[in-house]
Design an enzyme around this catalytic site. Sequence first.
Site, PDB file in Angstrom:
ATOM      1  N   PRO A 248       0.786  -1.237   0.000  1.00  0.00           N
ATOM      2  CA  PRO A 248       0.000   0.000   0.000  1.00  0.00           C
ATOM      3  C   PRO A 248       0.819   1.290   0.000  1.00  0.00           C
ATOM      4  O   PRO A 248       0.766   2.075   0.946  1.00  0.00           O
ATOM      5  CB  PRO A 248      -0.827  -0.147   1.283  1.00  0.00           C
ATOM      6  CG  PRO A 248       0.064  -0.917   2.202  1.00  0.00           C
ATOM      7  CD  PRO A 248       0.791  -1.898   1.321  1.00  0.00           C
ATOM      8  N   CYS A 249       1.548   1.518  -1.081  1.00  0.00           N
ATOM      9  CA  CYS A 249       2.295   2.767  -1.193  1.00  0.00           C
ATOM     10  C   CYS A 249       1.352   3.965  -1.275  1.00  0.00           C
ATOM     11  O   CYS A 249       1.759   5.100  -1.016  1.00  0.00           O
ATOM     12  CB  CYS A 249       3.237   2.738  -2.390  1.00  0.00           C
ATOM     13  SG  CYS A 249       2.461   2.410  -3.974  1.00  0.00           S
TER      14      CYS A 249
END
Length: 285
Positions: A248-249
């Site tokens: 989850p950048c």
Amino acid sequence: MKMNSQDNINYNRIAEAIDYIKTNFKEQPNLDEVAEKVNLSPFHFQRLFSEWAGTSPKKFLQYISLEHAKKLLTENQATLFETAYETGFSGTSRLHDLFINIEGMTPAEYKNGGKNLSINYSFAESRFGSILVASTQKGICFMAFYEDEVNAFSSLQNQFPNALFNKKSDLIQQNALFIFQHDWSKLPDIKLHLKGTDFQLKVWETLLKIPMGQLSTYGTIAQKIKKPSASRAVGTAIGSNPIAFLIPCHRVIQSTGNLGGYMWGNTRKTAIIGWERAFVSANDI
């Protein structure tokens, strides 16, 4: 798993609405005005938006506002990893840690461009747009949102120029794509088989510890990997993340509360952040 093409149509309409709201936020456009811009009646727009986001347009707008981002960052600076992650931030927000595991490729696989690797790949649709997903025998090695299939496949080839590619959907890919379903109660374990330096892998593993519906900053990630002066290098590693959504950048933003960049577009980043916050708010007690 090929998802209903209607999901893609719905996402594009929601993305258009988000773009319009963000561009015209100073005028605070009402429901009728936004609905008109996406060629829907106010009633159908409200229903579509609520079905897609799990909340009303008004509430969603609060979740993606600068003020809300700043509030989350302020509240979570001390507790994001220690309390929220390590000591029991319960419910849907911990799902990434519970079922996603990273394995780095061997030095040989890393250096020789994927020679001797057989990679399956397929195109699918998700609630955030079309997506290309690729896998080795060990796990997912690439996952990216795309607008054009040819360019998407070229990006995959650039990652592994010497690999053997098979256009084929397999169980590893299908399990990973379950992440886009509403029901996460029976999600399988997901293995990621990634090409990256030790530094990149450490950054990507740290991203998995950011609870769903929460946000962190580049500086905080740098501190967590014990490289407090490496915020810029952390940003570069985050920007080279080869696995959209699963790693989850999108949950990493600037310390000012501004979104910062996103490989797959800031509108999509905004949509994901808002959707995750709505999802957690609706499902966590």
